[in-house]
Design an enzyme around this catalytic site. Sequence first.
Site, short mmCIF file in Angstrom:
data_model
loop_
_atom_site.label_atom_id
_atom_site.label_comp_id
_atom_site.label_asym_id
_atom_site.label_seq_id
_atom_site.Cartn_x
_atom_site.Cartn_y
_atom_site.Cartn_z
N ILE A 49 39.82 -10.36 15.46
CA ILE A 49 41.24 -10.35 15.10
C ILE A 49 41.82 -11.76 15.01
CG2 ILE A 49 42.19 -10.12 17.44
CD1 ILE A 49 44.12 -7.95 16.20
N GLY A 51 38.75 -9.89 27.23
CA GLY A 51 38.78 -9.13 25.99
C GLY A 51 39.57 -9.80 24.89
N ASP A 68 42.73 -10.19 24.60
CA ASP A 68 43.79 -11.04 25.14
C ASP A 68 43.26 -12.46 25.36
OD1 ASP A 68 46.23 -11.84 26.29
OD2 ASP A 68 45.79 -10.91 28.22
N GLY A 113 39.72 -1.15 25.98
CA GLY A 113 38.74 -1.98 26.66
C GLY A 113 38.74 -1.69 28.15
#
Length: 172
Positions: free
Chosen positions: A11, A32, A34, A125
């Site tokens: 992303i 993850g 973030d 996740g």
Amino acid sequence: MPTIEVVEADITTLRVDAIVNAANEALSGGGGVDGAIHRAAGPRLSAACKAIQLVRPYVRCPTGEARITPGFDLPARHVIHTVGPIWHGGKDGEAERLASCYRESLRLAFEHGARNLAFPAISCGVFGYPLDQAARIAIREVRAWHGISPQRVVFCCFGKDAVHAYRDLLEP
């Protein structure tokens, strides 16, 4: 209703107006998606998150809400941070809080003129939300959106299982 696409990608590499970050309530970066977004956006993202007012100790963005920052070093102009629910078996209001993440993210995208927006699989996740149920909620909320923007929504998936979960739900 926006056009919906499903892609398998990182992303942080997408050239869209805004990406959504599956954040924690402190907006402090983590693991993850973030952590990947914080690393790719550079240190100014952490500073911008820390500048967001606390609503209670250690919480800048309660579960189900969203906040927006610039994208800094990302190709995306904005990062919309939303905090999905931790899965507790589905009997603790998780579905409504997850749906709220999508609605609030779409609202912020609209308010900031984002024509295209990319979502990860929020809460799937370490928060443990079942992928098929989360994808169903995500697609339902995007299809229900009636704002003039975003006009295009990308579900950015990490792995083939996620791609199939979204695509299977989108096929007529």
